[in-house]
Design a protein around this motif. Structure first.
Motif, PDB file in Angstrom:
ATOM      1  N   ASN A   1       1.325  15.712  -4.744  1.00  0.00           N
ATOM      2  CA  ASN A   1       2.529  15.181  -4.109  1.00  0.00           C
ATOM      3  C   ASN A   1       2.932  13.832  -4.695  1.00  0.00           C
ATOM      4  O   ASN A   1       4.106  13.506  -4.772  1.00  0.00           O
ATOM      5  N   SER A   2       1.930  13.060  -5.122  1.00  0.00           N
ATOM      6  CA  SER A   2       2.262  11.728  -5.614  1.00  0.00           C
ATOM      7  C   SER A   2       3.001  11.791  -6.937  1.00  0.00           C
ATOM      8  O   SER A   2       3.703  10.866  -7.308  1.00  0.00           O
TER       9      SER A   2
ATOM     10  N   ASN B   1       4.827  18.832  -0.148  1.00  0.00           N
ATOM     11  CA  ASN B   1       5.276  17.685   0.639  1.00  0.00           C
ATOM     12  C   ASN B   1       5.633  17.945   2.100  1.00  0.00           C
ATOM     13  O   ASN B   1       5.745  16.996   2.860  1.00  0.00           O
TER      14      ASN B   1
ATOM     15  N   ARG C   1      -3.288  23.137  -2.742  1.00  0.00           N
ATOM     16  CA  ARG C   1      -2.617  21.832  -2.774  1.00  0.00           C
ATOM     17  C   ARG C   1      -1.383  21.976  -1.899  1.00  0.00           C
ATOM     18  O   ARG C   1      -0.428  22.632  -2.300  1.00  0.00           O
ATOM     19  N   TRP C   2      -1.418  21.387  -0.725  1.00  0.00           N
ATOM     20  CA  TRP C   2      -0.242  21.473   0.147  1.00  0.00           C
ATOM     21  C   TRP C   2       0.897  20.669  -0.431  1.00  0.00           C
ATOM     22  O   TRP C   2       0.707  19.542  -0.853  1.00  0.00           O
TER      23      TRP C   2
ATOM     24  N   PRO D   1       2.209   9.527  -0.412  1.00  0.00           N
ATOM     25  CA  PRO D   1       1.168  10.089  -1.278  1.00  0.00           C
ATOM     26  C   PRO D   1       0.806   9.195  -2.461  1.00  0.00           C
ATOM     27  O   PRO D   1      -0.333   9.190  -2.896  1.00  0.00           O
ATOM     28  N   ARG D   2       1.771   8.436  -2.969  1.00  0.00           N
ATOM     29  CA  ARG D   2       1.420   7.562  -4.096  1.00  0.00           C
ATOM     30  C   ARG D   2       0.477   6.471  -3.639  1.00  0.00           C
ATOM     31  O   ARG D   2      -0.407   6.057  -4.370  1.00  0.00           O
TER      32      ARG D   2
ATOM     33  N   ARG E   1       0.823  -1.212   0.000  1.00  0.00           N
ATOM     34  CA  ARG E   1       0.000   0.000   0.000  1.00  0.00           C
ATOM     35  C   ARG E   1       0.861   1.268   0.000  1.00  0.00           C
ATOM     36  O   ARG E   1       0.459   2.292  -0.534  1.00  0.00           O
TER      37      ARG E   1
ATOM     38  N   ARG F   1      -5.663  10.357   1.161  1.00  0.00           N
ATOM     39  CA  ARG F   1      -5.299  10.594  -0.244  1.00  0.00           C
ATOM     40  C   ARG F   1      -4.268  11.709  -0.380  1.00  0.00           C
ATOM     41  O   ARG F   1      -4.419  12.774   0.200  1.00  0.00           O
ATOM     42  N   ASP F   2      -3.255  11.414  -1.164  1.00  0.00           N
ATOM     43  CA  ASP F   2      -2.194  12.361  -1.514  1.00  0.00           C
ATOM     44  C   ASP F   2      -1.583  13.031  -0.281  1.00  0.00           C
ATOM     45  O   ASP F   2      -1.296  14.231  -0.283  1.00  0.00           O
ATOM     46  N   ALA F   3      -1.373  12.239   0.772  1.00  0.00           N
ATOM     47  CA  ALA F   3      -0.792  12.756   2.013  1.00  0.00           C
ATOM     48  C   ALA F   3       0.635  13.213   1.750  1.00  0.00           C
ATOM     49  O   ALA F   3       1.417  12.503   1.126  1.00  0.00           O
ATOM     50  N   GLY F   4       0.979  14.405   2.208  1.00  0.00           N
ATOM     51  CA  GLY F   4       2.307  14.930   1.931  1.00  0.00           C
ATOM     52  C   GLY F   4       3.035  15.387   3.179  1.00  0.00           C
ATOM     53  O   GLY F   4       3.923  14.716   3.696  1.00  0.00           O
TER      54      GLY F   4
ATOM     55  N   THR G   1      -2.342  17.495   2.844  1.00  0.00           N
ATOM     56  CA  THR G   1      -2.467  16.697   1.624  1.00  0.00           C
ATOM     57  C   THR G   1      -2.537  17.562   0.370  1.00  0.00           C
ATOM     58  O   THR G   1      -2.834  18.756   0.434  1.00  0.00           O
ATOM     59  N   GLY G   2      -2.302  16.937  -0.748  1.00  0.00           N
ATOM     60  CA  GLY G   2      -2.398  17.607  -2.038  1.00  0.00           C
ATOM     61  C   GLY G   2      -3.833  17.986  -2.396  1.00  0.00           C
ATOM     62  O   GLY G   2      -4.068  18.691  -3.372  1.00  0.00           O
ATOM     63  N   LEU G   3      -4.791  17.516  -1.606  1.00  0.00           N
ATOM     64  CA  LEU G   3      -6.180  17.901  -1.823  1.00  0.00           C
ATOM     65  C   LEU G   3      -6.583  19.063  -0.925  1.00  0.00           C
ATOM     66  O   LEU G   3      -7.760  19.415  -0.853  1.00  0.00           O
TER      67      LEU G   3
ATOM     68  N   ALA H   1      -2.035  -2.435  -4.042  1.00  0.00           N
ATOM     69  CA  ALA H   1      -2.796  -2.984  -2.924  1.00  0.00           C
ATOM     70  C   ALA H   1      -4.287  -3.061  -3.244  1.00  0.00           C
ATOM     71  O   ALA H   1      -4.997  -3.907  -2.715  1.00  0.00           O
TER      72      ALA H   1
END
Lengths: 380, 418
Positions: free
Chosen positions: B413-414, A372, A369-370, A304-305, A283, A325-328, A343-345, B264
């Motif tokens: 970020n991803s 990293n 969009r925050w 984030p990925r 994950r 989602r997209d946690a930075g 996060t990027g959201l 996953a």
């Protein structure tokens, strides 16, 4: 220089109106839970607007934006001055050549720092513990070797340059002894001819990432620790109270190897990766953006990925993990008792620093969009 | 684009590609005998094994295909089917096509160098164009084995803002060290791939045939060309094997959320695929069109930035890139994003994306000169600008509309890589 984002205007006037009691019922119904929560704390982060413009943004923990200063280029890391909570250096992301000296309390950029000719930044800087010097991780472009510029904290002039004993230095940590700098050597050579948008890495098969400890006065290498897999690019660092260094990595090897991208260095030459269940390792998608250790000895890592935030004790055991989602960005707040995750959201989430459980509802500013990295400080 | 009603698994045993990157024949029968041809028989043999592995993987689960010939009825079923067909019907054949075309190129180089003559040079050039196009089509999917060992850069080092390829080729030609596919694989990426070979075959500064037949470095030129051919074929075979092998990348993608070591969840896989498609289309537009256009006027054109500028293959490459992207989108004969959209009552969007691909192809076909010439031509340049605009529209449809319909967030970020 403080240019306001158009789209924020409506929201800001809404908040002002709320403050005047006009629309108070709507936000307070939710905000009531957290009204008393660490009101003096704010955080600083690079951000992008929905339209792709770049900013340095400060925000309180209730999701109220304090200021956004527009900058020329997308920024990355934030270095907070140890004794002046209103001063921070925000660095353009690699391979940028600009850093900004930000007055967090006034909401302005005081100074714009440019890297020397033949040098570029790698998105990170750190002040020394006494606040007298600033370290910036840089590339010696002609030699393609990592260096750290040791700068006068006042005028940011380069006083000395020390080697990082590797390629592609990234995050820096000034250790409490005042003499030692921990440096993450990502190990990747970026193709600078390719422009700044798509940053091609040229040497993946031969990469040699490491965590090094360097004496900042002599430039001498004190210790060099390598991950057990040479594809694990060492990027971000955080220090635990017991001196353990949390190491967040980005795995450049086969996608079919779910490498656990968080490790700990406890002295010696090894970086020991965490013991995460296989499912969680998959994950995390081989990519960590940011790491932070709380005073309770729990490390938070953002992926984030893989849309994941995971918490591990510094002995390497899993504490908790969540889908975000997209946690930075991740920072400690509330005296180290909580983690803030951005996060990027545009979300801001809080987690208990001992249990890793989410506390309270997430806040969100949809237009932001925050980036990293986030750093918490205090209001002026 | 699902054109057939068929057992999605049985069909995968024999998808033999032709040279331009399309499956020439989709044989629903038994696998061909191993070694049916020196190059593709091996691939077909692997495909047969893979077909068998897939049967075990998704049969009995009731998801991902389910009843023969029917469309999956649940969202989970649709996602599973989408990923399975993406892996086996859309992408694996693309890599098989690449191996086949690199094999043809390797053979053509050998034949030409055994007896250098005009006809052999023409044949080698044609094989190079096919190889280039099959690569560009495959390159639109950037995950998986192609991302390892610098393979993508080794096949094509481009954009080349610093002229690394011409310099690397120059150096390889003047040296006298031993040169083989194996030793070349350890040289600079700029010296290894299709652009380096293009430089030899379409030499912009000399008559290539003369250089290959009577130039003072003629022998070295052939040694180098053979090494490139062998190196490219080795990379293509390794990539194909890594996709098709037991537990390889096709299986990993198809089994997302069902034991995959890479993804996953199905959502994570779809997220990566849609993000990757957007990234590839954006980069393709920027590099293949915006770069050569340069600025706003013909005087600002930077024709030297065109991909494959020496062979003038830029537009053919662009068309191939769109074919590759479309294969990811519509899954070729399999259940693709278009089918997923239609199953979610988003027929209009499904058609709009398909039509945008088609109109871009038509615009490319209608251009009578090379890209390098078109960007410098006052009359034709607006048509390249229009292409750029429509490529932007297409990327926007993926970034905004498809991602929202698939509940995918184009990562901030991803996608950062930092």
């Amino acid at each position: 220089m403080a240019i306001e984002r158009q789209s924020y205007l409506t929201r800001r006037s809404f908040l002002l109106a709320g403050g005047a009691g006009l629309l108070a019922a709507v936000p307070l119904a939710r905000a009531g839970i957290r009204a008393a929560r660490h009101p003096d704390e704010i955080f600083l982060s690079a951000s992008d607007g929905a339209d792709g413009r770049h900013f340095v943004t400060a925000c309180d923990l209730r999701g109220r934006e304090l200021f956004s200063v527009e900058v020329d280029t997308r920024c990355h890391g934030v270095a907070l001055h140890p004794s002046h909570p209103g001063r921070a250096i925000v660095v353009a992301r690699r391979p940028g050549t600009i850093a900004y000296d930000v007055d967090v309390h006034a909401g302005v950029i005081q100074r714009r720092l440019e890297s020397a000719r033949d040098r570029h930044f790698y998105g990170h800087a750190a002040f020394s513990r006494d606040g007298r010097v600033l370290f910036t991780s840089e590339n010696d472009i002609p030699r393609s070797q990592g260096v750290v510029a040791v700068r006068d904290a006042e005028d940011l002039r380069v006083l000395a340059e020390i080697p990082t004993y590797g390629i592609g230095p990234h995050e820096l940590l000034a250790l409490p002894d005042g003499d030692t700098l921990a440096i993450a050597n990502g190990g990747l050579v970026t193709d600078l001819a390719d422009g700044k948008q798509r940053r091609r890495d040229l040497n993946i098969p031969d990469m040699d990432p490491s965590l090094v400890f360097v004496d900042v006065r002599s430039g001498r290498l004190l210790e060099q620790a390598r991950p057990d897999d040479h594809f694990a690019s060492v990027r971000h660092l955080a220090l635990a109270r017991d001196g353990t260094v949390a190491v967040a990595m980005q795995y450049e090897g086969p996608e079919t190897n779910p490498y656990p991208v968080l490790g700990f260095h406890r002295g010696g030459s090894a970086i020991e990766t965490v013991s995460a269940p296989h499912e969680l390792r998959v994950r995390m998608q081989r990519y960590a953006a940011s790491v932070c250790v709380s005073s309770t000895g729990v490390a938070a890592v953002t992926c984030p990925r893989g849309d994941t935030v995971a918490f591990f004790s510094t002995n390497g055991d899993l504490v908790a993990s969540h889908e975000v989602r997209d946690a930075g960005g991740v920072a400690t707040i509330a005296g180290g008792s909580r983690f803030l995750v951005t996060t990027g959201l545009g979300e801001m989430r809080e987690f208990d620093a001992r249990t890793g459980l989410q506390v309270a509802d997430p806040e969100r500013i949809a237009e932001i969009r925050w980036d990293n990295h986030a750093v918490a400080t205090l209001r002026g | 684009m699902e054109q057939h009603r068929f057992d999605p698994h049985a069909s995968r045993t024999d998808v033999r590609p032709d040279l331009d990157g399309h499956p020439a024949a989709v044989n629903y029968g038994a696998a061909p005998p191993r070694g049916a041809s020196a190059r593709s028989g091996w691939a077909a043999g692997i495909a047969a094994l893979v077909g068998a592995a897939l049967m075990g993987l998704s049969c009995g689960g009731g998801i991902g295909g389910g009843q023969q010939g029917s469309l999956p009825t649940t969202q989970v079923g649709r996602s599973s089917r989408l990923l399975e067909d993406l892996a086996w019907t859309a992408l694996l054949p693309q890599y098989q096509a690449m191996t086949a075309s690199f094999g043809t190129l390797d053979d053509a180089i050998a034949a030409f160098c055994d007896a250098p003559a005009a006809a052999g040079l023409d044949a080698t050039r044609a094989a190079w164009r096919s190889a280039m196009e099959s690569w560009v089509a495959a390159s639109m999917f950037q995950l998986g084995p192609i991302a390892e060992d610098n393979r993508a850069l080794r096949i094509e080092f481009w954009p080349d803002a610093n002229n690394n390829v011409p310099r690397a080729v120059e150096q390889m030609l003047v040296r006298d060290d031993t040169l083989s596919a194996d030793t070349l694989a350890r040289q600079s990426v700029a010296a290894q791939g299709l652009p380096a070979l293009e430089r030899l075959l379409f030499d912009p500064e000399a008559d290539a045939l003369v250089e290959f037949t009577s130039g003072d470095r003629a022998a070295r030129r052939c040694t180098y060309a053979r090494a490139i051919g062998g190196n490219l074929l080795g990379i293509a075979r390794a990539v194909e094997a890594a996709w098709a092998s037991d537990g390889g990348y096709a299986t990993q993608l198809a089994s997302a959320g069902r034991g995959s070591d890479v993804f996953a969840t199905r959502e994570a896989a779809i997220d990566e695929v849609v993000n990757g498609l957007f990234t590839a289309l954006s980069a393709s537009r920027d590099d293949r069109l915006a770069g050569p256009l340069g600025g706003d006027t013909a005087a600002e054109a930077k024709s030297f930035r065109a991909e494959s500028v020496w062979s003038g293959n830029s537009f053919a490459n662009l068309a191939a890139s769109l074919r590759g992207a479309q294969a990811i989108y519509d899954g070729r004969a399999g259940f693709g994003f278009d089918d997923y959209l239609r199953a979610s009552s988003r027929d209009a969007l499904a058609s709009q994306i398909t039509e945008t691909f088609a109109s871009l192809q038509a615009e490319i076909t209608a251009l009578p000169v090379t890209l390098a010439e078109a960007v410098q031509d006052e009359d034709l340049r607006p048509r390249v600008v229009a292409l750029l605009d429509h490529a932007t529209t297409l990327a926007g449809l993926i970034e905004t509309d498809l991602s929202s319909a698939m509940d995918v967030k184009i990562g901030f970020n991803s996608n950062d890589g930092d």
